[in-house]
Design a protein around this motif. Structure first.
Motif, short mmCIF file in Angstrom:
data_model
loop_
_atom_site.label_atom_id
_atom_site.label_comp_id
_atom_site.label_asym_id
_atom_site.label_seq_id
_atom_site.Cartn_x
_atom_site.Cartn_y
_atom_site.Cartn_z
N THR A 67 -36.82 18.81 -13.36
CA THR A 67 -35.40 19.13 -13.56
C THR A 67 -34.60 18.86 -12.29
N ALA A 68 -35.22 19.09 -11.13
CA ALA A 68 -34.53 18.92 -9.84
C ALA A 68 -34.13 17.47 -9.59
N SER A 69 -34.75 16.54 -10.30
CA SER A 69 -34.39 15.12 -10.11
C SER A 69 -32.96 14.83 -10.57
N ASN A 70 -32.36 15.78 -11.31
CA ASN A 70 -30.97 15.62 -11.78
C ASN A 70 -29.94 16.10 -10.77
N ILE A 71 -30.38 16.71 -9.67
CA ILE A 71 -29.43 17.22 -8.67
C ILE A 71 -28.69 16.05 -8.04
N LYS A 72 -27.37 16.14 -7.98
CA LYS A 72 -26.54 15.00 -7.53
C LYS A 72 -26.68 14.72 -6.04
N SER A 73 -26.69 15.77 -5.22
CA SER A 73 -26.79 15.57 -3.77
C SER A 73 -28.18 15.09 -3.40
N ASP A 74 -28.24 13.93 -2.72
CA ASP A 74 -29.53 13.36 -2.32
C ASP A 74 -30.32 14.32 -1.43
N LEU A 75 -29.60 14.93 -0.47
CA LEU A 75 -30.27 15.81 0.49
C LEU A 75 -30.81 17.06 -0.20
N THR A 76 -29.96 17.70 -1.03
CA THR A 76 -30.39 18.91 -1.74
C THR A 76 -31.56 18.60 -2.67
N ARG A 77 -31.47 17.47 -3.39
CA ARG A 77 -32.54 17.10 -4.32
C ARG A 77 -33.87 16.93 -3.57
N THR A 78 -33.81 16.22 -2.43
CA THR A 78 -35.03 16.01 -1.64
C THR A 78 -35.60 17.33 -1.14
N HIS A 79 -34.73 18.20 -0.65
CA HIS A 79 -35.18 19.49 -0.12
C HIS A 79 -35.82 20.35 -1.20
N VAL A 80 -35.21 20.39 -2.39
CA VAL A 80 -35.76 21.21 -3.48
C VAL A 80 -37.11 20.67 -3.91
N GLN A 81 -37.20 19.36 -4.10
CA GLN A 81 -38.47 18.76 -4.53
C GLN A 81 -39.57 18.96 -3.48
N ASP A 82 -39.20 18.82 -2.21
CA ASP A 82 -40.18 19.04 -1.14
C ASP A 82 -40.66 20.50 -1.11
N ALA A 83 -39.71 21.43 -1.30
CA ALA A 83 -40.06 22.85 -1.29
C ALA A 83 -40.97 23.19 -2.47
N LEU A 84 -40.66 22.64 -3.65
CA LEU A 84 -41.49 22.90 -4.83
C LEU A 84 -42.88 22.29 -4.65
N SER A 85 -42.94 21.09 -4.10
CA SER A 85 -44.22 20.44 -3.87
C SER A 85 -45.08 21.25 -2.89
N ARG A 86 -44.45 21.72 -1.82
CA ARG A 86 -45.18 22.53 -0.82
C ARG A 86 -45.66 23.85 -1.44
N THR A 87 -44.83 24.46 -2.29
CA THR A 87 -45.19 25.72 -2.94
C THR A 87 -46.38 25.51 -3.88
N MET A 88 -46.37 24.43 -4.66
CA MET A 88 -47.48 24.15 -5.57
C MET A 88 -48.78 23.92 -4.80
N GLU A 89 -48.69 23.21 -3.68
CA GLU A 89 -49.88 22.97 -2.86
C GLU A 89 -50.45 24.29 -2.34
N HIS A 90 -49.55 25.19 -1.95
CA HIS A 90 -49.98 26.49 -1.45
C HIS A 90 -50.66 27.30 -2.56
N LEU A 91 -50.09 27.26 -3.76
CA LEU A 91 -50.66 28.02 -4.88
C LEU A 91 -52.08 27.55 -5.22
N LYS A 92 -52.36 26.28 -4.98
CA LYS A 92 -53.69 25.74 -5.29
C LYS A 92 -54.77 26.34 -4.38
N LEU A 93 -54.36 27.00 -3.30
CA LEU A 93 -55.33 27.65 -2.41
C LEU A 93 -55.91 28.92 -3.04
N PHE A 94 -55.26 29.41 -4.11
CA PHE A 94 -55.69 30.65 -4.76
C PHE A 94 -56.42 30.33 -6.06
N LYS A 95 -57.67 30.82 -6.18
CA LYS A 95 -58.41 30.64 -7.44
C LYS A 95 -57.86 31.59 -8.50
#
Length: 424
Positions: free
Chosen positions: A59-87
């Motif tokens: 859904t974040a790919s629809n954000i108009k601002s390039d900077l905001t879109r990149t930041h949100v996607q990066d934050a979500l990606s980092r959060t998902m990677e962190h969650l994978k540390l938990f079984k």
């Protein structure tokens, strides 16, 4: 959040660190709606949360601002990677804050940072938010001490109403009675005088009961009540059931004291501490710890020391048995590592001198190889002291600076220790 001193209890160090983190996160404002908050309740599967965040990233790919879109996607990606540390989801759940944290380098130079918390109590909500601030209120509520005890110190001249929570106590209200003394005025019959005095007492007891309801039920919703005071007044007051029935049935104990009013509240708390009535309350433990420390300081045996540098030195040598730190301490440990030879220069400074110290050390060549390029790292002093405490088996306790005993520690430099033996 890491554990403290090798045990799994929610101790004073963990509470200090979480409070500090929440305060820092609460002050962060994003440039756009790009700060991600995720609350995962105990029984929610990790893969389910990752699936939700993957959808949000789409859904974040629809954000108009390039900077905001990149930041949100990066934050979500980092959060998902962190969650994978938990079984599996931790017993109390999990809270993650992740986003592009603004800095003094300007827009577009932000760094994606992630803060992960296993909270002190089970999380009751499932939450995903992408906003211009982190959602910390639910965590803040967890840190509020649920148990509030009411203190009522009463005699025929005055009454003091106080409250005791996890790390503090205060006198909320005091009332004077206006009740005549036991000796009657000239010209009044003994019976008439006694009747007037009984009416005054009755009116006074009703006033105390009204104030008690306002303070202990309406304002603080206390979980228990301790009543004390000199003489039989407190017993008569309770026997006649002037108090609201909710308070009457929640009386923990009645205590005989020398004082009523404000001094009576203080005396009741001291007496409750000695008798072990409120041993589970943090404020009692803190009072005992500071009292033990102060008695060692004044004993002249040399086992009670204070001051950040002396205490750190004793911790490094494994000599400190108990270390007390005031919750408002603002020291930081700095490490300047020479990129050329690896030599490390350590400094412990107050946050107010942070910038000045960094400039001072990095402007001079390495004392070992004369190179002038350094890696600089900083660590909160309590984190550093916790590392030393873990290595040496020292008990480390953070004492609330807001309470009376904490003020004694603050006056001695905010750090004190009891030593295992007097060093030669």
């Amino acid at each position: 959040m890491g554990g403290g001193n090798g045990d799994s209890t929610w101790d004073s160090v963990k509470r200090y660190k979480l409070t500090k983190m929440i305060n820092e996160l609460s002050n962060i404002s994003g440039h756009g709606t790009e700060l991600v908050t995720v609350y995962v309740p105990p029984r929610r599967p990790i893969f389910d949360v990752i699936g939700q965040l993957r959808n949000e990233a789409g859904t974040a790919s629809n954000i108009k601002s390039d900077l905001t879109r990149t930041h949100v996607q990066d934050a979500l990606s980092r959060t998902m990677e962190h969650l994978k540390l938990f079984k599996t989801t931790p017993e109390n759940g999990l809270v993650i804050f992740c986003g592009a944290i603004p800095n003094d380098k300007g827009i577009g130079k932000e760094k994606i940072e992630l803060f992960s918390v296993i909270p002190p109590k089970p999380i009751q909500i499932s939450l995903y938010r992408c906003d211009d601030h982190f959602w910390t209120d639910h965590l803040k509520d967890m840190l509020k001490d649920e148990k509030v005890i009411g203190i009522l110190a009463i005699d025929t001249t005055e009454a003091g109403l106080g409250i005791l929570t996890g790390d503090r106590w205060e006198t909320v209200d005091t009332l004077t009675s206006g009740v005549s003394g036991k000796h009657r005025q000239g010209g009044q019959s003994a019976r008439r005088f006694e009747r007037l005095r009984e009416n005054e007492l009755n009116e006074y007891y009703h006033r105390v009961a009204d104030h008690a309801k306002a303070v202990f039920i309406d304002q603080y919703n206390v979980k228990g009540l301790i009543v004390g005071g000199p003489g039989p007044t407190k017993d008569n007051f309770l026997k006649e059931e002037y108090l609201d029935y909710r308070l009457q049935k929640n009386i923990l104990v009645t205590l005989d004291t020398s004082y009523s009013g404000d001094e009576g509240v203080r005396e009741i708390i001291d007496k409750a501490q000695k008798d072990g009535i409120l041993a589970e309350f943090r404020v009692m433990e803190e009072k005992q710890l500071v009292k033990k420390f102060m008695s060692e300081v004044h004993s002249g045996k040399g086992l009670g020391i204070y001051g950040i540098f002396d205490v750190i030195k004793m911790m490094q040598g494994g000599v400190a048995d108990l270390v007390l730190v005031a919750s408002d301490i603002s020291y930081v440990k700095l490490d300047f590592t020479c990129k050329s030879c690896g030599n490390v220069q350590e400094r412990i400074v107050d946050r107010s001198a942070l910038v000045e110290t960094k400039q001072d050390v990095t402007s001079k060549p390495c004392p070992k190889c004369k190179a002038a390029d350094f890696d600089v790292s900083e660590k909160d002093i309590v984190d550093y002291m916790q590392e030393l405490a873990t290595m040496s088996g020292t008990r480390l306790e953070v004492i609330s600076a807001q309470m009376e005993e904490g003020a004694q520690l603050v006056a001695l430099g905010r750090v004190g220790a009891i030593l295992r033996y007097k060093p030669t």
